[in-house]
Scaffold this active site. Structure first.
Site, short mmCIF file in Angstrom:
data_model
loop_
_atom_site.label_atom_id
_atom_site.label_comp_id
_atom_site.label_asym_id
_atom_site.label_seq_id
_atom_site.Cartn_x
_atom_site.Cartn_y
_atom_site.Cartn_z
N GLU A 193 58.04 -49.01 27.30
CA GLU A 193 56.33 -48.38 27.60
C GLU A 193 55.95 -47.04 28.00
O GLU A 193 55.47 -46.94 28.94
CB GLU A 193 55.24 -49.25 27.54
CG GLU A 193 55.25 -50.69 26.73
CD GLU A 193 54.02 -51.47 26.82
OE1 GLU A 193 53.30 -51.01 27.61
OE2 GLU A 193 54.15 -52.19 25.65
N GLU A 210 57.50 -57.43 22.45
CA GLU A 210 56.31 -58.08 22.33
C GLU A 210 55.11 -57.87 21.81
O GLU A 210 55.14 -56.92 21.06
CB GLU A 210 55.69 -57.26 23.83
CG GLU A 210 56.41 -57.15 25.22
CD GLU A 210 55.76 -56.52 26.38
OE1 GLU A 210 54.76 -56.47 26.10
OE2 GLU A 210 56.57 -55.50 27.11
#
Ligand code: PNW
Length: 467
Positions: A172, A373
Site C-alpha cells: 500500500e 487483504e
C-alpha cells in the site's frame, strides 16, 4: 459460469489460494530483541496523541516468541498460504549496510516452520516499518531511500529465496505516502502534500529497483500490493447500475487516478496519468522524477495484490477544499454512504470488490490479481471461551461471493488472503480495533479462534461456500 456454480454452491477454481495475512509491526512485539533497530512506528507510537490510547507495538501479539504456536494454529485453521512482512530494522538496524544475522534468523525459522506445515509463505518486504535512521535522512521524501530498499530486498532474498517463491515489494504505497507524509495520521506523521507526492514517486522507484534486484537474484513471482478501492458515487454504492452525472463521473475518475492509477499506471504501463502529473507539477514540480525512472518502475511483475475493505465514495462538490491526504482533490466531496459499517466506520459494500477486480482486469490485462487483504473490525467479545462474530462471517461470505462473481465474469483472481490471522496493532487505532480471525487476549496472549475462523476453515476445505 457453469463450472463455477456447480451443484448450487459457490465453488472456486482448482488451485485457488486460501490464506491469511499479517504485518511485522502489528504482531511481532520484541522490538528491542536480537539487534532490531528502531522504526518510524516505534517513534510515532511513542509520541503522545498519535495512536489511540497510547498503544504501541512493543509487545503486540508477541508473535516473535510465539511463532511456532501461531504456525500450528494456522495449520489447524487449514490455511494454505500465509502472507507476512519482514521488519526492515531487524535486518538492517540503521537501514543500510551489513545485515544483522539474528534478524534474518527469525524469518528463516518462520519460513521453515511454515513449510513444515505445508503452508506457502508470501513475503512482503515493506509493510510500513521504515528504519528510523532512514527517516532521519529524509525517509521516503529522499531518493536515497529507494536505493536502500533495493539493497535490503537483495539481502532478504539471499537468505530466503531458496524457499520462498512469492515476493511483494511494498504494501500500500498510497497509505505510506499520503497518510505518512500527507495528513500525518500514520508514521512518520509529517504533513505536507508536496512531501507526500515526492514520497509516492520514491516508493514507486523503490518498487522498481527492488524488482530489478530480486529478478537478477532469481525471484520468480513478484508482486506489488495496493490499497485499491473502486471509486463510486453514493448512488452507485446502493445501486451498481446507477449512472452518475458528468460532473460526478469526472470526480470519480480523478480520485481513481489519484488512488489507483498513480501507482498502477507507472508499474504496469510505464507512465503517470496526465491528471496525476498535473497535481505533482503544481505541488512540487517534476524535478524529483528522473528521465529513466518510469522505465525502472515499469519492470514486469507477475501479480498485483489487491487489499479491499470498502469503496471510496465521492461526488462533485464545487469549492470543496482538498483533504491533506488528497492533494489535487479540491472540488471533490468525500461522502460516507448510507449503508451498514464496520467498527472502523468503513461501509460494507461487497459489490465494490467485484467492480474493482473487473475494472483492474480490464484496464491492466496480462497481470494476475490476488486479494491480499480483506476483512473487518467488529466489537468482538468472549463469551464462555467463544467469540460469536456472525457479523464478520457475513462480511467475509459477502465478499467471497463478490470475488466469485468477478471470476465468473472473467477476472483473473488467483486467491484470497483474509486480513487478519490475529487481532493486532491496528496502526493509529491501536489494539481496540480487532480484525482477527483469531481473538487475542492481550493480558494472557491466549489465542481464541473466533467463529469466523472455524467457518473459514470449512470454506477452505470445500474450496467454496455452501447454500
Ligand atoms: C491496511 N485508509 O491498512 C493495511 O495493509 C493493514 O496493515 C491494516 O491493518 C488493514 O488495512 C486494516 O486497516 C489501511 O485509511 C489503513 O485508507 C488505513 C487505510 C487503508 C488501509
Amino acid at each position: 459460469t457453469a463450472p463455477l456454480l456447480s451443484r448450487g454452491r459457490v465453488e472456486f477454481p482448482d488451485g485457488f489460494i486460501w490464506g491469511a495475512a499479517t504485518a511485522s509491526y502489528q504482531i511481532e512485539g520484541a522490538v528491542n530483541e536480537d539487534g532490531r533497530g528502531r522504526s518510524i512506528w516505534d517513534t510515532f507510537s511513542a509520541t503522545p496523541g498519535k495512536v489511540a490510547r497510547g498503544d504501541t507495538g512493543e509487545v503486540a501479539c508477541d508473535h516473535y516468541h510465539r511463532y511456532v504456536d501461531d504456525v500450528r494454529l494456522m495449520r489447524e485453521l487449514g490455511l494454505r498460504a500465509y502472507r507476512f512482512s519482514v521488519a526492515w530494522p531487524r535486518i538492517q538496524p540503521d537501514g543500510s549496510g551489513t545485515p544483522n544475522p539474528r534478524g534474518l534468523d527469525f524469518y528463516d525459522r518462520l519460513v521453515d516452520e511454515l513449510l513444515r506445515h505445508d503452508i506457502t509463505p508470501y513475503v512482503t518486504l515493506y509493510h510500513w516499518d521504515l528504519p528510523q535512521a532512514l527517516e532521519d535522512r529524509g525517509g521516503w521524501t529522499s531518493r536515497e531511500t529507494a536505493h536502500r530498499f533495493a539493497d535490503y530486498a537483495e539481502i532478504v532474498y539471499a537468505r530466503l529465496g531458496d524457499r520462498v517463491r512469492s515476493w511483494t515489494t511494498l504494501n500500500e504505497p498510497w497509505v505510506s505516502a499520503f497518510l505518512g507524509y500527507g495528513n500525518g495520521v500514520h508514521a512518520p506523521g509529517r504533513s505536507d502534500p508536496a512531501d507526500a507526492l515526492r514520497a509516492a514517486h520514491h516508493l514507486l522507484l523503490a518498487h522498481g529497483l527492488g524488482v530489478r534486484a530480486l529478478r537478477a537474484a532469481g525471484a520468480r513471482e513478484l508482486m506489488l500490493v495496493i490499497n485499491s478501492s473502486p471509486v463510486l458515487t453514493p448512488a452507485q454504492v446502493i445501486d451498481p447500475d446507477a449512472t452518475p452525472s458528468a460532473a460526478d463521473a469526472e470526480a470519480v475518475e480523478l480520485i481513481h487516478a489519484l488512488l489507483n492509477r498513480q501507482f498502477l499506471d507507472p508499474v504496469l504501463r510505464g507512465s503517470y496519468p496526465p491528471e496525476v502529473l498535473k497535481v505533482v507539477e503544481r505541488h512540487c514540480g517534476l524535478a524529483h522524477i528522473a528521465d529513466d525512472d518510469l522505465g525502472t518502475i515499469n519492470a514486469p511483475i507477475d501479480l498485483v495484490g489487491v487489499n479491499y475493505y470498502n469503496p471510496c465514495t465521492v461526488e462533485a462538490g464545487p469549492g470543496t477544499p482538498a483533504d491533506p491526504a488528497w492533494p489535487g482533490s479540491e472540488g471533490v466531496r468525500f461522502r460516507t454512504p448510507d449503508v451498514p459499517a464496520t467498527a472502523m466506520g468503513w461501509p460494507i459494500v461487497p459489490t465494490g470488490l467485484s467492480r474493482l477486480l473487473l475494472r483492474l482486469s480490464r484496464d491492466y490485462p496480462g497481470v494476475g490479481l490476488l486479494v491480499t487483504e480483506n476483512g473487518a473490525a467488529f466489537d468482538d467479545t468472549v463469551t464462555d471461551g467463544r467469540v460469536h462474530d456472525a457479523d464478520r462471517i457475513a462480511y467475509l461470505d459477502g465478499h467471497l461471493r463478490a470475488l466469485h462473481a468477478a471470476i465468473a465474469a472473467g477476472a483473473d483472481v488467483r486467491g484470497y488472503l483474509a486480513w487478519s490471522l490475529l487481532d493486532n496493532f491496528e496502526w493509529a487505532e491501536g489494539y481496540h480495533r480487532r480484525f482477527g480471525l483469531v481473538y487475542v487476549d492481550y493480558t494472557t496472549q491466549a489465542r481464541i479462534p473466533k467463529d469466523s475462523a472455524l467457518w473459514y476453515r470449512d470454506v477452505i476445505i470445500r474450496n467454496g461456500l455452501t447454500r
